[in-house]
Design an enzyme around this catalytic site. Sequence first.
Site, PDB file in Angstrom:
ATOM      1  N   GLU A   1      29.080  17.843   0.315  1.00  0.00           N
ATOM      2  CA  GLU A   1      28.984  19.304   0.412  1.00  0.00           C
ATOM      3  C   GLU A   1      30.316  19.837   0.912  1.00  0.00           C
ATOM      4  OE1 GLU A   1      25.852  21.206   2.723  1.00  0.00           O
ATOM      5  OE2 GLU A   1      24.373  19.791   1.951  1.00  0.00           O
TER       6      GLU A   1
ATOM      7  N   GLU B   1      22.373  15.775   6.864  1.00  0.00           N
ATOM      8  CA  GLU B   1      22.776  16.355   8.151  1.00  0.00           C
ATOM      9  C   GLU B   1      21.723  16.179   9.250  1.00  0.00           C
ATOM     10  OE1 GLU B   1      23.938  20.443   7.557  1.00  0.00           O
ATOM     11  OE2 GLU B   1      25.643  19.890   6.305  1.00  0.00           O
TER      12      GLU B   1
HETATM   13  C1  BG6 Z   1      24.684  23.178   4.908  1.00  0.00           C
HETATM   14  C2  BG6 Z   1      23.244  22.769   4.698  1.00  0.00           C
HETATM   15  O1  BG6 Z   1      25.193  22.617   6.068  1.00  0.00           O
HETATM   16  O2  BG6 Z   1      24.906  24.574   5.011  1.00  0.00           O
HETATM   17  C3  BG6 Z   1      22.544  23.672   3.682  1.00  0.00           C
HETATM   18  O3  BG6 Z   1      23.139  21.415   4.275  1.00  0.00           O
HETATM   19  C4  BG6 Z   1      22.826  25.132   3.987  1.00  0.00           C
HETATM   20  O4  BG6 Z   1      21.162  23.394   3.666  1.00  0.00           O
HETATM   21  C5  BG6 Z   1      24.348  25.368   3.981  1.00  0.00           C
HETATM   22  O5  BG6 Z   1      22.183  25.969   3.055  1.00  0.00           O
HETATM   23  C6  BG6 Z   1      24.783  26.823   4.139  1.00  0.00           C
HETATM   24  O6  BG6 Z   1      24.356  27.385   5.319  1.00  0.00           O
HETATM   25  P1  BG6 Z   1      24.434  28.972   5.603  1.00  0.00           P
HETATM   26  O7  BG6 Z   1      23.867  29.124   6.969  1.00  0.00           O
HETATM   27  O8  BG6 Z   1      25.866  29.388   5.540  1.00  0.00           O
HETATM   28  O9  BG6 Z   1      23.615  29.667   4.554  1.00  0.00           O
END
Ligand code: BG6
Length: 461
Positions: free
Chosen positions: A364, A166
């Site tokens: 992801e 990202e």
């Molecule tokens: C993703 C990232 O976009 O979101 C991760 O690659 C991150 O590193 C994940 O932990 C979740 O984010 P959040 O802010 O909901 O904890």
Amino acid sequence: MSYPFPENFWWGSAASGPQTEGAAQMDGRKPSMWDYWHSIDPESFHNEVGPENTSDFYHRYKQDIALMKKTGHNSFRTSIQWSRLIPDGVGEVNQLAVDFYGRVIDELIANDIEPFINLYHFDMPMCMQEKGGWESREVVDAYVNFATTCFRLFGDRVKYWFTFNEPIVPVEASYLYQWHYPKIVDFKRGAQVAHNTIVAHAKAVEAFKKMKVDGEIGIILNLTPSYPRSEDVEDVKAAHIADLIFNRSFLDPVTKGEYPKDLVEILRERNMLPTIEVDDLTVIKNNPIDLLGVNYYQPRRVKAKETPIPDGEAFMPEHLFDPYIMPGRKINPHRGWEICEEVIYDIMVDLRDHYGNLPFFISENGMGVEGEEKFRNAEGFIEDDYRIEFIQEHLKWVHKGLQEGANCLGYHLWTFMDNWSWANAYKNRYGLVEVDLQKDLKRTVKKSGKWYKQLSENNGF
Ligand code: BG6
């Protein structure tokens, strides 16, 4: 089975070094920007929890990899921390880090879990941040040296490499919206960071190819498709601009080797183009990726600009569109993000039709839940049916995309175990495995973890 998946489909999850390893000050590692920021400004982190210990994967990796096996992983992504491998950014390689990452990779392979290795997950070493971070070409060169070192050390065992996770997030978070250190608000500097990151990526791909590493290399992008409020010309135009800025800005150069012309025009008109050095465009042109990772969480909805731009405000993307909240949208009430499963299919069709059907995987996707301990059942594990449903509903659309010819090779959930997530720390839980902060980071497989094992064993559901 209603939804069978292709043979050898990747089932697994993604994580990152800084979010899981802990041991931040051990065995020669030096601070990253995150350690530094937490030391001067702990209030910016949820419950003031910093990156010092995270989930202690550094010491518990064997037990964790056994749990990956137990939850059906045939592949797993993590990242190598630059600040652990080369603590001064350039120069000496930390042998203890080489040993650690080597042990993790070997343990994954011994368990038939394919290691996917990413080289940068928001974690700038502080000594490099002091030189200007991604604004500095010296840092770009140092990164390429770090990447080359990783290929040399682990290229015999790792077959899937990723230069960045990202990469637009550091632009948004550190140069536009003040989510992350150093909280600068300056679009032009952000554009420079974006361009320098793309050059760093392309140079790392170039080095990988020159070294003839036996494997594939790509990048992981968070694609957040933009949908207009209506079919009205102005709404459609607004959505197109948002799409150019937040998606195509990275997707096009890493796949097609060039920036979208209409994006360049938009920036040129506003005097927001970054400085581009001789050869930058050539190295970008000559080094397309082998494999794309797509992180998908939620769409972006926009409408034509209606609200006035504050007097004298320096250029921001939101000068060109307004965010739009669609009535009746489905929301994850535990995180506040929209859930719109079919968008994953739209991404697949777009890659098929406009990006030469390049090989990609969902790198992801996942559901964050605040206060998840309330779902613990009498047997002591978290009964996260909502997460199972979330995964199933997305997979149905992935299945449809596959049937219609998209080149999707796998699905990785964010994430394996609950982990520390930047300024949100442990607020939103995403894991197949619970990490209990109250009980010495005890790991307990959630209902979704048990289900994920069946999903992977059956290669569908
Ligand atoms: C993703 C990232 O976009 O979101 C991760 O690659 C991150 O590193 C994940 O932990 C979740 O984010 P959040 O802010 O909901 O904890």
